[in-house]
Motif scaffolding. Structure first.
Motif, PDB file in Angstrom:
ATOM      1  N   VAL A   1       0.839  -1.201   0.000  1.00 27.22           N
ATOM      2  CA  VAL A   1       0.000   0.000   0.000  1.00 27.22           C
ATOM      3  C   VAL A   1       0.878   1.257   0.000  1.00 27.22           C
ATOM      4  O   VAL A   1       0.627   2.205  -0.742  1.00 27.22           O
ATOM      5  N   ALA A   2       1.917   1.251   0.812  1.00 23.42           N
ATOM      6  CA  ALA A   2       2.817   2.409   0.881  1.00 23.42           C
ATOM      7  C   ALA A   2       3.530   2.632  -0.454  1.00 23.42           C
ATOM      8  O   ALA A   2       3.641   3.772  -0.920  1.00 23.42           O
ATOM      9  N   LEU A   3       4.006   1.561  -1.061  1.00 25.93           N
ATOM     10  CA  LEU A   3       4.699   1.697  -2.350  1.00 25.93           C
ATOM     11  C   LEU A   3       3.753   2.188  -3.441  1.00 25.93           C
ATOM     12  O   LEU A   3       4.150   3.015  -4.280  1.00 25.93           O
ATOM     13  N   THR A   4       2.527   1.728  -3.432  1.00 22.29           N
ATOM     14  CA  THR A   4       1.545   2.203  -4.407  1.00 22.29           C
ATOM     15  C   THR A   4       1.327   3.707  -4.236  1.00 22.29           C
ATOM     16  O   THR A   4       1.297   4.453  -5.220  1.00 22.29           O
ATOM     17  N   ALA A   5       1.209   4.154  -3.007  1.00 21.33           N
ATOM     18  CA  ALA A   5       1.033   5.577  -2.742  1.00 21.33           C
ATOM     19  C   ALA A   5       2.252   6.371  -3.207  1.00 21.33           C
ATOM     20  O   ALA A   5       2.113   7.442  -3.812  1.00 21.33           O
ATOM     21  N   MET A   6       3.442   5.846  -2.944  1.00 19.34           N
ATOM     22  CA  MET A   6       4.667   6.528  -3.348  1.00 19.34           C
ATOM     23  C   MET A   6       4.763   6.632  -4.867  1.00 19.34           C
ATOM     24  O   MET A   6       5.171   7.666  -5.397  1.00 19.34           O
ATOM     25  N   ARG A   7       4.373   5.573  -5.551  1.00 19.32           N
ATOM     26  CA  ARG A   7       4.450   5.579  -7.015  1.00 19.32           C
ATOM     27  C   ARG A   7       3.519   6.628  -7.616  1.00 19.32           C
ATOM     28  O   ARG A   7       3.768   7.114  -8.706  1.00 19.32           O
ATOM     29  N   GLY A   8       2.481   6.972  -6.898  1.00 12.45           N
ATOM     30  CA  GLY A   8       1.549   7.972  -7.388  1.00 12.45           C
ATOM     31  C   GLY A   8       1.948   9.396  -7.076  1.00 12.45           C
ATOM     32  O   GLY A   8       1.372  10.333  -7.623  1.00 12.45           O
ATOM     33  N   THR A   9       2.924   9.580  -6.197  1.00 14.25           N
ATOM     34  CA  THR A   9       3.258  10.935  -5.751  1.00 14.25           C
ATOM     35  C   THR A   9       4.740  11.292  -5.823  1.00 14.25           C
ATOM     36  O   THR A   9       5.085  12.441  -5.614  1.00 14.25           O
ATOM     37  N   ARG A  10       5.584  10.331  -6.100  1.00 13.28           N
ATOM     38  CA  ARG A  10       7.031  10.601  -6.082  1.00 13.28           C
ATOM     39  C   ARG A  10       7.685  10.246  -7.407  1.00 13.28           C
ATOM     40  O   ARG A  10       7.181   9.427  -8.161  1.00 13.28           O
ATOM     41  N   ALA A  11       8.837  10.844  -7.608  1.00 16.34           N
ATOM     42  CA  ALA A  11       9.621  10.534  -8.805  1.00 16.34           C
ATOM     43  C   ALA A  11      10.181   9.116  -8.694  1.00 16.34           C
ATOM     44  O   ALA A  11      10.371   8.595  -7.587  1.00 16.34           O
ATOM     45  N   ALA A  12      10.443   8.495  -9.823  1.00 18.67           N
ATOM     46  CA  ALA A  12      10.915   7.105  -9.849  1.00 18.67           C
ATOM     47  C   ALA A  12      12.171   6.910  -9.009  1.00 18.67           C
ATOM     48  O   ALA A  12      12.321   5.875  -8.348  1.00 18.67           O
ATOM     49  N   ASP A  13      13.070   7.894  -8.995  1.00 18.23           N
ATOM     50  CA  ASP A  13      14.307   7.736  -8.229  1.00 18.23           C
ATOM     51  C   ASP A  13      14.095   7.905  -6.717  1.00 18.23           C
ATOM     52  O   ASP A  13      15.019   7.728  -5.937  1.00 18.23           O
ATOM     53  N   GLU A  14      12.884   8.241  -6.313  1.00 16.23           N
ATOM     54  CA  GLU A  14      12.575   8.362  -4.884  1.00 16.23           C
ATOM     55  C   GLU A  14      11.844   7.131  -4.344  1.00 16.23           C
ATOM     56  O   GLU A  14      11.534   7.065  -3.169  1.00 16.23           O
TER      57      GLU A  14
ATOM     58  N   SER B   1      -7.275  -0.742   1.052  1.00 20.35           N
ATOM     59  CA  SER B   1      -6.711  -0.543  -0.285  1.00 20.35           C
ATOM     60  C   SER B   1      -5.859   0.712  -0.385  1.00 20.35           C
ATOM     61  O   SER B   1      -5.224   0.952  -1.405  1.00 20.35           O
ATOM     62  N   ASP B   2      -5.845   1.530   0.670  1.00 19.93           N
ATOM     63  CA  ASP B   2      -5.009   2.727   0.655  1.00 19.93           C
ATOM     64  C   ASP B   2      -4.580   3.062   2.087  1.00 19.93           C
ATOM     65  O   ASP B   2      -5.029   2.433   3.042  1.00 19.93           O
ATOM     66  N   GLN B   3      -3.708   4.064   2.191  1.00 20.82           N
ATOM     67  CA  GLN B   3      -3.156   4.381   3.502  1.00 20.82           C
ATOM     68  C   GLN B   3      -4.214   4.894   4.466  1.00 20.82           C
ATOM     69  O   GLN B   3      -4.179   4.575   5.649  1.00 20.82           O
ATOM     70  N   ALA B   4      -5.171   5.669   3.983  1.00 21.79           N
ATOM     71  CA  ALA B   4      -6.223   6.177   4.864  1.00 21.79           C
ATOM     72  C   ALA B   4      -7.002   5.017   5.476  1.00 21.79           C
ATOM     73  O   ALA B   4      -7.322   5.030   6.671  1.00 21.79           O
ATOM     74  N   ALA B   5      -7.292   4.017   4.678  1.00 19.96           N
ATOM     75  CA  ALA B   5      -8.016   2.849   5.191  1.00 19.96           C
ATOM     76  C   ALA B   5      -7.166   2.084   6.200  1.00 19.96           C
ATOM     77  O   ALA B   5      -7.687   1.590   7.206  1.00 19.96           O
ATOM     78  N   LEU B   6      -5.852   1.993   5.956  1.00 18.89           N
ATOM     79  CA  LEU B   6      -4.969   1.340   6.928  1.00 18.89           C
ATOM     80  C   LEU B   6      -4.996   2.072   8.264  1.00 18.89           C
ATOM     81  O   LEU B   6      -5.104   1.454   9.322  1.00 18.89           O
ATOM     82  N   TYR B   7      -4.891   3.398   8.208  1.00 17.65           N
ATOM     83  CA  TYR B   7      -4.908   4.183   9.447  1.00 17.65           C
ATOM     84  C   TYR B   7      -6.234   4.020  10.172  1.00 17.65           C
ATOM     85  O   TYR B   7      -6.268   3.957  11.399  1.00 17.65           O
ATOM     86  N   ALA B   8      -7.316   3.945   9.424  1.00 20.13           N
ATOM     87  CA  ALA B   8      -8.636   3.775  10.039  1.00 20.13           C
ATOM     88  C   ALA B   8      -8.715   2.463  10.801  1.00 20.13           C
ATOM     89  O   ALA B   8      -9.392   2.375  11.834  1.00 20.13           O
ATOM     90  N   CYS B   9      -8.018   1.440  10.327  1.00 16.84           N
ATOM     91  CA  CYS B   9      -8.027   0.141  11.003  1.00 16.84           C
ATOM     92  C   CYS B   9      -7.366   0.207  12.373  1.00 16.84           C
ATOM     93  O   CYS B   9      -7.675  -0.590  13.255  1.00 16.84           O
ATOM     94  N   ALA B  10      -6.456   1.146  12.543  1.00 16.64           N
ATOM     95  CA  ALA B  10      -5.735   1.274  13.808  1.00 16.64           C
ATOM     96  C   ALA B  10      -6.596   1.934  14.877  1.00 16.64           C
ATOM     97  O   ALA B  10      -6.259   1.895  16.048  1.00 16.64           O
ATOM     98  N   GLY B  11      -7.692   2.549  14.478  1.00 20.47           N
ATOM     99  CA  GLY B  11      -8.570   3.207  15.431  1.00 20.47           C
ATOM    100  C   GLY B  11      -8.243   4.675  15.553  1.00 20.47           C
ATOM    101  O   GLY B  11      -7.282   5.164  14.962  1.00 20.47           O
ATOM    102  N   PRO B  12      -9.063   5.387  16.309  1.00 19.57           N
ATOM    103  CA  PRO B  12      -8.865   6.836  16.439  1.00 19.57           C
ATOM    104  C   PRO B  12      -7.610   7.171  17.231  1.00 19.57           C
ATOM    105  O   PRO B  12      -7.216   6.428  18.121  1.00 19.57           O
ATOM    106  N   ALA B  13      -6.985   8.268  16.879  1.00 15.64           N
ATOM    107  CA  ALA B  13      -5.819   8.753  17.628  1.00 15.64           C
ATOM    108  C   ALA B  13      -6.281   9.260  18.987  1.00 15.64           C
ATOM    109  O   ALA B  13      -7.391   9.768  19.124  1.00 15.64           O
ATOM    110  N   THR B  14      -5.424   9.106  19.991  1.00 10.05           N
ATOM    111  CA  THR B  14      -5.764   9.656  21.295  1.00 10.05           C
ATOM    112  C   THR B  14      -5.465  11.147  21.264  1.00 10.05           C
ATOM    113  O   THR B  14      -4.434  11.575  20.736  1.00 10.05           O
ATOM    114  N   PRO B  15      -6.341  11.984  21.825  1.00 12.71           N
ATOM    115  CA  PRO B  15      -6.179  13.431  21.692  1.00 12.71           C
ATOM    116  C   PRO B  15      -4.884  13.982  22.280  1.00 12.71           C
ATOM    117  O   PRO B  15      -4.279  14.857  21.721  1.00 12.71           O
ATOM    118  N   ALA B  16      -4.434  13.451  23.405  1.00 17.09           N
ATOM    119  CA  ALA B  16      -3.271  14.031  24.082  1.00 17.09           C
ATOM    120  C   ALA B  16      -1.970  13.792  23.328  1.00 17.09           C
ATOM    121  O   ALA B  16      -1.108  14.664  23.298  1.00 17.09           O
TER     122      ALA B  16
END
Length: 84
Positions: A17-30, A65-80
């Motif tokens: 998932v991370a590599l797919t996101a990177m391929r959509g936003t970064r140059a090939a050499d990154e 299928s994407d990073q946002a969905a992965l983060y959602a699986c981890a649950g809400p962030a604690t406010p503090a």
């Protein structure tokens, strides 16, 4: 508890998932090379990222299928702290 194979599948999916996101936003050499990805995978597996996952979070993550969905699986962030 999750098995070592299940944890490996989790790490592989998170990396994909991370590599797919990177391929959509970064140059090939990154984009990490196959060798770099293998090294990252080895470090992640060694850190046992699954030790805190329950089966529901693992199942959710593997369906994400994407990073946002992965983060959602981890649950809400604690406010503090912003930690999950």
């Amino acid at each position: 508890a999750l098995t070592a194979d299940e944890c490996g599948a989790y790490v592989d999916h998170v990396l994909a998932v991370a590599l797919t996101a990177m391929r959509g936003t970064r140059a090939a050499d990154e984009i990490p090379t196959g060798e770099q990805v293998a090294a990252i995978r080895a470090k992640l597996v060694a850190s046992e990222p699954c030790r805190e996952l329950d089966r529901a979070a693992w199942t959710c993550a593997l369906a994400a299928s994407d990073q946002a969905a992965l983060y959602a699986c981890a649950g809400p962030a604690t406010p503090a702290t912003g930690a999950r």
